[in-house]
Design a protein around this motif. Sequence first.
Motif, PDB file in Angstrom:
ATOM      1  N   THR A  60      51.011 -96.422  15.651  1.00 25.75           N
ATOM      2  CA  THR A  60      51.184 -95.252  16.201  1.00 25.75           C
ATOM      3  C   THR A  60      50.022 -94.804  16.926  1.00 25.75           C
ATOM      4  O   THR A  60      49.032 -94.545  16.156  1.00 25.75           O
ATOM      5  CB  THR A  60      51.584 -93.999  15.326  1.00 25.75           C
ATOM      6  OG1 THR A  60      53.002 -94.771  14.774  1.00 25.75           O
ATOM      7  CG2 THR A  60      52.084 -92.991  15.774  1.00 25.75           C
ATOM      8  N   VAL A  61      50.095 -94.587  18.112  1.00 25.66           N
ATOM      9  CA  VAL A  61      48.906 -94.103  18.748  1.00 25.66           C
ATOM     10  C   VAL A  61      48.837 -92.685  18.888  1.00 25.66           C
ATOM     11  O   VAL A  61      49.876 -92.063  19.425  1.00 25.66           O
ATOM     12  CB  VAL A  61      48.700 -94.613  20.180  1.00 25.66           C
ATOM     13  CG1 VAL A  61      47.613 -94.008  20.862  1.00 25.66           C
ATOM     14  CG2 VAL A  61      48.419 -96.159  19.905  1.00 25.66           C
ATOM     15  N   GLU A  62      48.008 -91.646  18.525  1.00 25.88           N
ATOM     16  CA  GLU A  62      47.778 -90.456  18.787  1.00 25.88           C
ATOM     17  C   GLU A  62      46.644 -89.907  19.499  1.00 25.88           C
ATOM     18  O   GLU A  62      45.550 -90.578  19.576  1.00 25.88           O
ATOM     19  CB  GLU A  62      47.930 -89.562  17.092  1.00 25.88           C
ATOM     20  CG  GLU A  62      49.021 -89.942  16.674  1.00 25.88           C
ATOM     21  CD  GLU A  62      49.015 -89.053  15.317  1.00 25.88           C
ATOM     22  OE1 GLU A  62      47.784 -88.570  14.792  1.00 25.88           O
ATOM     23  OE2 GLU A  62      50.128 -88.924  14.441  1.00 25.88           O
ATOM     24  N   LYS A  63      47.074 -89.151  20.446  1.00 28.41           N
ATOM     25  CA  LYS A  63      45.820 -88.692  21.391  1.00 28.41           C
ATOM     26  C   LYS A  63      45.532 -87.169  21.054  1.00 28.41           C
ATOM     27  O   LYS A  63      46.347 -86.274  20.665  1.00 28.41           O
ATOM     28  CB  LYS A  63      46.364 -88.827  22.544  1.00 28.41           C
ATOM     29  CG  LYS A  63      46.472 -89.851  23.180  1.00 28.41           C
ATOM     30  CD  LYS A  63      45.422 -90.923  23.332  1.00 28.41           C
ATOM     31  CE  LYS A  63      44.417 -90.319  24.481  1.00 28.41           C
ATOM     32  NZ  LYS A  63      43.063 -91.129  24.365  1.00 28.41           N
ATOM     33  N   ASP A  64      44.331 -86.808  21.169  1.00 28.18           N
ATOM     34  CA  ASP A  64      44.114 -85.382  21.326  1.00 28.18           C
ATOM     35  C   ASP A  64      43.540 -84.769  22.694  1.00 28.18           C
ATOM     36  O   ASP A  64      43.519 -85.788  23.516  1.00 28.18           O
ATOM     37  CB  ASP A  64      42.407 -85.374  20.441  1.00 28.18           C
ATOM     38  CG  ASP A  64      42.529 -85.707  19.103  1.00 28.18           C
ATOM     39  OD1 ASP A  64      43.577 -85.520  18.284  1.00 28.18           O
ATOM     40  OD2 ASP A  64      41.765 -86.215  18.370  1.00 28.18           O
ATOM     41  N   ASP A  65      43.649 -83.529  22.515  1.00 27.91           N
ATOM     42  CA  ASP A  65      43.577 -82.716  23.732  1.00 27.91           C
ATOM     43  C   ASP A  65      44.571 -83.054  25.130  1.00 27.91           C
ATOM     44  O   ASP A  65      44.075 -83.259  25.940  1.00 27.91           O
ATOM     45  CB  ASP A  65      42.042 -82.943  24.268  1.00 27.91           C
ATOM     46  CG  ASP A  65      41.539 -82.109  25.275  1.00 27.91           C
ATOM     47  OD1 ASP A  65      42.015 -80.741  25.224  1.00 27.91           O
ATOM     48  OD2 ASP A  65      40.946 -82.016  26.359  1.00 27.91           O
ATOM     49  N   VAL A  66      45.790 -83.097  24.651  1.00 26.25           N
ATOM     50  CA  VAL A  66      46.820 -83.271  25.404  1.00 26.25           C
ATOM     51  C   VAL A  66      47.365 -81.907  25.652  1.00 26.25           C
ATOM     52  O   VAL A  66      48.081 -81.328  24.809  1.00 26.25           O
ATOM     53  CB  VAL A  66      47.847 -84.227  25.039  1.00 26.25           C
ATOM     54  CG1 VAL A  66      48.881 -84.441  26.133  1.00 26.25           C
ATOM     55  CG2 VAL A  66      47.275 -85.500  24.757  1.00 26.25           C
TER      56      VAL A  66
END
Length: 219
Positions: free
Chosen positions: A95-101
Amino acid sequence: YEHEEWGQYSVMGFFAEKYIPLKDKPDKLAKLVLDNDDKQTLRTGETLDLGQGYTIEAKQVDVDGEKVWLELDKDGEYVDDEIISVATNGDNTWTVEKDDVLDEDDVPVLKVNVNQVFQGAVDSIAQIQGIWLVDYANAMKIESDDEFGELNNVKIGDKAITITNDDDFTLTRDSEDEIGQGMYFKVADSSDLRYYPYVEKTVGEGNETVSPEEGNATE
């Protein structure tokens, strides 16, 4: 999710497209790119095109055939990578999680389930069964003063968005009138007012059709 082990996720319809509300906020939307449970194989060095410029590459398979190193790229630029092990009966999902979206952190943007890994004398292969992807790079923020074609009255609730028109607009007989953002009313050539909403979709490559009667391919 099509991959049943992952459970459920929230989705919103927005002008006949599926969008994911970031952190369940209906005014922050990212388009759903993929949700399938198909089996796909990747050899070491091969790249899988996910759409919208996103790709996954199988960088390496370990000598024991238990782990695969995957990399996610967007428009050829590195995004994230992970080594996934299938040696145990644990979670084989990356699972890839991104910040500042849109100012939101820890946003899930990709899920990949690795079903099997094989290290052979000639080929090193990873089998993927289950991919879910959202287009976080083009996420959009809906504002109350936004306008979408004929629709200019935007109301943002806790779980939904309502978009209506403040001003009248005319439906013309035997016409195709755009409501907003690729959605149209098809108006009948009739003295009675008959119409329906529609959007146009391209299926497959969109470069040829086949006549059922003649079996001839045409542009």
